[in-house]
Write an enzyme that holds these catalytic residues in place. Structure first.
Site, PDB file in Angstrom:
ATOM      1  N   TYR A   1      -5.656 -10.362   3.700  1.00 50.45           N
ATOM      2  CA  TYR A   1      -4.411 -10.549   4.448  1.00 50.45           C
ATOM      3  C   TYR A   1      -4.238 -12.032   4.747  1.00 50.45           C
ATOM      4  O   TYR A   1      -5.222 -12.738   4.970  1.00 50.45           O
ATOM      5  CB  TYR A   1      -4.429  -9.708   5.733  1.00 50.45           C
ATOM      6  CG  TYR A   1      -4.268  -8.231   5.449  1.00 50.45           C
ATOM      7  CD1 TYR A   1      -5.314  -7.334   5.621  1.00 50.45           C
ATOM      8  CD2 TYR A   1      -3.063  -7.728   4.937  1.00 50.45           C
ATOM      9  CE1 TYR A   1      -5.175  -5.992   5.303  1.00 50.45           C
ATOM     10  CE2 TYR A   1      -2.910  -6.388   4.617  1.00 50.45           C
ATOM     11  CZ  TYR A   1      -3.967  -5.526   4.802  1.00 50.45           C
ATOM     12  OH  TYR A   1      -3.831  -4.199   4.470  1.00 50.45           O
TER      13      TYR A   1
ATOM     14  N   GLY B   1       0.791  -1.231   0.000  1.00 45.65           N
ATOM     15  CA  GLY B   1       0.000   0.000   0.000  1.00 45.65           C
ATOM     16  C   GLY B   1       0.815   1.268   0.000  1.00 45.65           C
ATOM     17  O   GLY B   1       0.444   2.254  -0.631  1.00 45.65           O
ATOM     18  N   ASP B   2       1.930   1.255   0.733  1.00 46.22           N
ATOM     19  CA  ASP B   2       2.711   2.498   0.812  1.00 46.22           C
ATOM     20  C   ASP B   2       3.127   2.928  -0.593  1.00 46.22           C
ATOM     21  O   ASP B   2       2.847   4.022  -1.055  1.00 46.22           O
ATOM     22  CB  ASP B   2       3.954   2.269   1.668  1.00 46.22           C
ATOM     23  CG  ASP B   2       3.592   1.738   3.033  1.00 46.22           C
ATOM     24  OD1 ASP B   2       3.849   0.553   3.295  1.00 46.22           O
ATOM     25  OD2 ASP B   2       2.997   2.492   3.815  1.00 46.22           O
TER      26      ASP B   2
ATOM     27  N   ARG C   1      -8.465  -4.787   0.574  1.00 50.95           N
ATOM     28  CA  ARG C   1      -7.865  -4.636   1.906  1.00 50.95           C
ATOM     29  C   ARG C   1      -7.109  -3.320   2.006  1.00 50.95           C
ATOM     30  O   ARG C   1      -7.056  -2.565   1.012  1.00 50.95           O
ATOM     31  CB  ARG C   1      -6.928  -5.814   2.173  1.00 50.95           C
ATOM     32  CG  ARG C   1      -5.642  -5.750   1.376  1.00 50.95           C
ATOM     33  CD  ARG C   1      -4.766  -6.980   1.511  1.00 50.95           C
ATOM     34  NE  ARG C   1      -3.378  -6.635   1.234  1.00 50.95           N
ATOM     35  CZ  ARG C   1      -2.412  -7.526   1.064  1.00 50.95           C
ATOM     36  NH1 ARG C   1      -2.676  -8.810   1.129  1.00 50.95           N
ATOM     37  NH2 ARG C   1      -1.164  -7.138   0.846  1.00 50.95           N
ATOM     38  N   GLY C   2      -6.550  -3.009   3.130  1.00 48.17           N
ATOM     39  CA  GLY C   2      -5.629  -1.871   3.289  1.00 48.17           C
ATOM     40  C   GLY C   2      -6.258  -0.540   2.954  1.00 48.17           C
ATOM     41  O   GLY C   2      -7.279  -0.166   3.512  1.00 48.17           O
ATOM     42  N   GLU C   3      -5.598   0.184   2.067  1.00 52.22           N
ATOM     43  CA  GLU C   3      -6.056   1.555   1.773  1.00 52.22           C
ATOM     44  C   GLU C   3      -6.276   1.782   0.294  1.00 52.22           C
ATOM     45  O   GLU C   3      -7.332   2.264  -0.121  1.00 52.22           O
ATOM     46  CB  GLU C   3      -5.012   2.546   2.306  1.00 52.22           C
ATOM     47  CG  GLU C   3      -5.409   3.997   2.065  1.00 52.22           C
ATOM     48  CD  GLU C   3      -4.705   4.979   2.975  1.00 52.22           C
ATOM     49  OE1 GLU C   3      -4.318   4.602   4.112  1.00 52.22           O
ATOM     50  OE2 GLU C   3      -4.553   6.131   2.565  1.00 52.22           O
ATOM     51  N   ASP C   4      -5.354   1.365  -0.534  1.00 55.58           N
ATOM     52  CA  ASP C   4      -5.467   1.719  -1.966  1.00 55.58           C
ATOM     53  C   ASP C   4      -6.489   0.849  -2.690  1.00 55.58           C
ATOM     54  O   ASP C   4      -7.360   1.363  -3.385  1.00 55.58           O
ATOM     55  CB  ASP C   4      -4.090   1.620  -2.639  1.00 55.58           C
ATOM     56  CG  ASP C   4      -4.146   2.246  -4.028  1.00 55.58           C
ATOM     57  OD1 ASP C   4      -3.863   1.528  -4.992  1.00 55.58           O
ATOM     58  OD2 ASP C   4      -4.533   3.419  -4.143  1.00 55.58           O
ATOM     59  N   SER C   5      -6.411  -0.465  -2.542  1.00 52.17           N
ATOM     60  CA  SER C   5      -7.374  -1.332  -3.259  1.00 52.17           C
ATOM     61  C   SER C   5      -8.801  -1.080  -2.748  1.00 52.17           C
ATOM     62  O   SER C   5      -9.774  -1.212  -3.485  1.00 52.17           O
ATOM     63  CB  SER C   5      -7.007  -2.809  -3.092  1.00 52.17           C
ATOM     64  OG  SER C   5      -7.001  -3.171  -1.728  1.00 52.17           O
TER      65      SER C   5
HETATM   66  O1  TRH Z   1      -0.994  -4.242   0.287  1.00 53.45           O
HETATM   67  P1  TRH Z   1      -1.833  -3.538   1.276  1.00 53.45           P
HETATM   68  O2  TRH Z   1      -2.265  -4.300   2.459  1.00 53.45           O
HETATM   69  O3  TRH Z   1      -1.069  -2.239   1.790  1.00 53.45           O
HETATM   70  C1  TRH Z   1      -1.108  -1.837   3.143  1.00 53.45           C
HETATM   71  C2  TRH Z   1      -2.152  -0.755   3.287  1.00 53.45           C
HETATM   72  O4  TRH Z   1      -1.954   0.262   2.336  1.00 53.45           O
HETATM   73  C3  TRH Z   1      -2.072  -0.136   4.672  1.00 53.45           C
HETATM   74  O5  TRH Z   1      -2.949   0.965   4.760  1.00 53.45           O
HETATM   75  C4  TRH Z   1      -0.665   0.311   4.939  1.00 53.45           C
HETATM   76  O6  TRH Z   1      -0.585   0.829   6.240  1.00 53.45           O
HETATM   77  C5  TRH Z   1       0.241  -0.867   4.797  1.00 53.45           C
HETATM   78  O7  TRH Z   1       0.173  -1.334   3.437  1.00 53.45           O
HETATM   79  C6  TRH Z   1       1.653  -0.477   5.144  1.00 53.45           C
HETATM   80  O8  TRH Z   1      -3.157  -3.005   0.565  1.00 53.45           O
HETATM   81  P2  TRH Z   1      -3.435  -1.808  -0.407  1.00 53.45           P
HETATM   82  O9  TRH Z   1      -3.418  -0.521   0.327  1.00 53.45           O
HETATM   83  O10 TRH Z   1      -4.658  -2.152  -1.152  1.00 53.45           O
HETATM   84  O11 TRH Z   1      -2.218  -1.789  -1.419  1.00 53.45           O
HETATM   85  C7  TRH Z   1      -2.093  -2.803  -2.366  1.00 53.45           C
HETATM   86  C8  TRH Z   1      -1.544  -2.175  -3.622  1.00 53.45           C
HETATM   87  O12 TRH Z   1      -1.190  -3.214  -4.549  1.00 53.45           O
HETATM   88  C9  TRH Z   1      -2.585  -1.313  -4.305  1.00 53.45           C
HETATM   89  O13 TRH Z   1      -1.964  -0.170  -4.846  1.00 53.45           O
HETATM   90  C10 TRH Z   1      -3.108  -2.203  -5.410  1.00 53.45           C
HETATM   91  C11 TRH Z   1      -1.850  -2.929  -5.791  1.00 53.45           C
HETATM   92  N1  TRH Z   1      -2.022  -4.191  -6.501  1.00 53.45           N
HETATM   93  C12 TRH Z   1      -1.706  -4.180  -7.841  1.00 53.45           C
HETATM   94  O14 TRH Z   1      -1.371  -3.116  -8.404  1.00 53.45           O
HETATM   95  N2  TRH Z   1      -1.783  -5.347  -8.526  1.00 53.45           N
HETATM   96  C13 TRH Z   1      -2.171  -6.508  -7.938  1.00 53.45           C
HETATM   97  O15 TRH Z   1      -2.214  -7.550  -8.608  1.00 53.45           O
HETATM   98  C14 TRH Z   1      -2.517  -6.487  -6.534  1.00 53.45           C
HETATM   99  C15 TRH Z   1      -2.976  -7.740  -5.875  1.00 53.45           C
HETATM  100  C16 TRH Z   1      -2.429  -5.299  -5.829  1.00 53.45           C
END
Ligand code: TRH
Length: 366
Positions: free
Chosen positions: A195, A20-21, A261-265
């Site tokens: 997760y 996510g970061d 999950r998280g923030e971006d997705s």
């Molecule tokens: O991976 P994450 O759990 O990231 C987390 C959260 O951002 C959380 O808020 C933060 O504190 C922590 O990291 C440190 O979930 P998130 O936020 O959805 O980020 C996943 C990223 O991966 C998102 O930008 C989407 C991207 N992604 C792809 O681009 N292609 C893929 O195939 C997949 C599965 C994800």
């Protein structure tokens, strides 16, 4: 940020864990550059994780330009002297600790220093957005900039043209995405992004008992963690390779239900306008439950009782690995209602200011 001189900014990203970061940093960097023609220098400490999102990235290079973004391999340790001097604007994603020398230069160069915070729907965010603060140790002036779901915050990350891109995403394109990932046309499709703590095998058994043919698209690294690769009676589990941001959107737009999950997705699922179930990043003292409840209250504010109840209960079920057959049967039975609600809410948020636009507007006024 007036339009006279070319605007330059540093966007600082420390990869804590997962994606996510860097996922959020990359999205902000691209939008600053593409939508606002700002020269972005992305300083990131973990090029291995970054490369998952940007496959053309070379992990051996200290500096490189990709898609118009200057990417630096940054060392953020306290005594580091390797960061390039700060330009007019410095955006610190998630308020990481910065090297002493860099902080001193922010002060001496009088850079505008903004901390971009995590997204939350909790009420207190409105009161903290744009709050100035002085770093007790260094005396550094910083402004907190919060994304959020109200007009008292910076809004949600959404690039220009996203709505039209989604509008132009035809059934033919959906079919192409499903087939390109090895799926079958016409099957109920779920994208599963969760997760590793989820008892996903128990969940899959429960869903198989629905006796509803379903194909589930799972990131390969999560698929490989499955304790058993069972042959289900009604389920087809399809692993997919790590997708680009655009292809990940296309997957969300092609499925009937998205687990995110998280923030971006999470927010990408909101923009997809399809029913989604969100698993917040797991935090101590169950803070993630508080964040979830705050979001559902905000998201379900204008919906009818039935939809609200279904969403609250299914999230509780998912977060607590309960997987009640009754609840899931009821959830699937209300698909049309949930789809209409998800699209309505998505279109509602499209009308709000977008995060990067708010950030640029704020910087232009300073
Ligand atoms: O991976 P994450 O759990 O990231 C987390 C959260 O951002 C959380 O808020 C933060 O504190 C922590 O990291 C440190 O979930 P998130 O936020 O959805 O980020 C996943 C990223 O991966 C998102 O930008 C989407 C991207 N992604 C792809 O681009 N292609 C893929 O195939 C997949 C599965 C994800």
């Amino acid at each position: 940020m007036n339009n006279k001189s070319p605007i330059v900014c540093h966007l600082i990203c420390k990869v804590i864990d997962f994606f996510g970061d860097i996922g959020i940093a990359w999205r902000i960097a691209k939008q600053l550059n593409v939508d606002f023609n700002i020269e972005v220098h992305l300083l990131v400490d973990d090029l291995i994780t970054t490369q998952r999102l940007i496959p053309s990235l070379k992990t051996s290079l200290k500096k490189q330009v990709i898609d118009g973004i200057n990417i630096y391999h940054g060392d953020f340790s306290e005594d580091s002297k390797s960061l390039p001097p700060p330009p007019a604007f410095v955006f610190n994603l998630f308020n990481i600790d910065l090297p002493n020398l860099y902080k001193a230069l922010i002060q001496s160069e009088k850079s505008k220093y903004i901390v971009i915070e995590y997204l939350s729907a909790e009420a207190w965010v409105d009161n903290f957005h744009l709050k100035p603060s002085i770093d007790p140790k260094s005396g550094l002036n910083k402004t907190f900039f919060y994304p959020g779901f109200t007009n008292q915050t910076g809004g949600l990350i959404r690039e220009k043209g996203l709505f039209l891109r989604r509008k132009g995403f035809s059934q033919a394109k959906r079919n192409k995405v499903i087939q390109s990932l090895g799926g079958e046309l016409g099957l109920y499709s779920i994208s599963l992004f969760y997760y590793p703590t989820q008892k996903i095998e128990v969940f899959l058994d429960a869903i198989d008992r629905m006796e509803k043919p379903i194909q589930l698209f799972v990131p390969k690294y999560l698929f490989d963690l499955l304790k058993q690769k069972k042959n289900y009676q009604f389920l087809y589990i399809i692993p997919y390779p790590f997708l680009s941001h655009e292809d990940f959107d296309n997957l969300l737009w092609s499925c009937n239900l998205n687990f995110v999950r998280g923030e971006d997705s999470w927010i990408r699922a909101l923009w997809a306008g399809k029913p989604f179930i969100w698993q917040p990043y797991i935090q101590e003292n169950n803070i993630h439950y508080i964040k979830l409840k705050a979001f559902l209250r905000c998201y379900c504010e204008s919906c009818d009782q039935e939809v609200s109840e279904i969403l609250f209960k299914i999230h509780d079920d998912w977060l607590n690995n309960k997987f009640s057959d009754v609840l899931w049967r009821n959830f699937f039975k209300h698909q049309p209602l949930l789809e209409a609600f998800a699209l309505k809410q998505s279109n509602k948020y499209f009308k709000e200011a977008s995060f990067v636009e708010s950030l640029v507007d704020y910087c232009s006024e300073t």
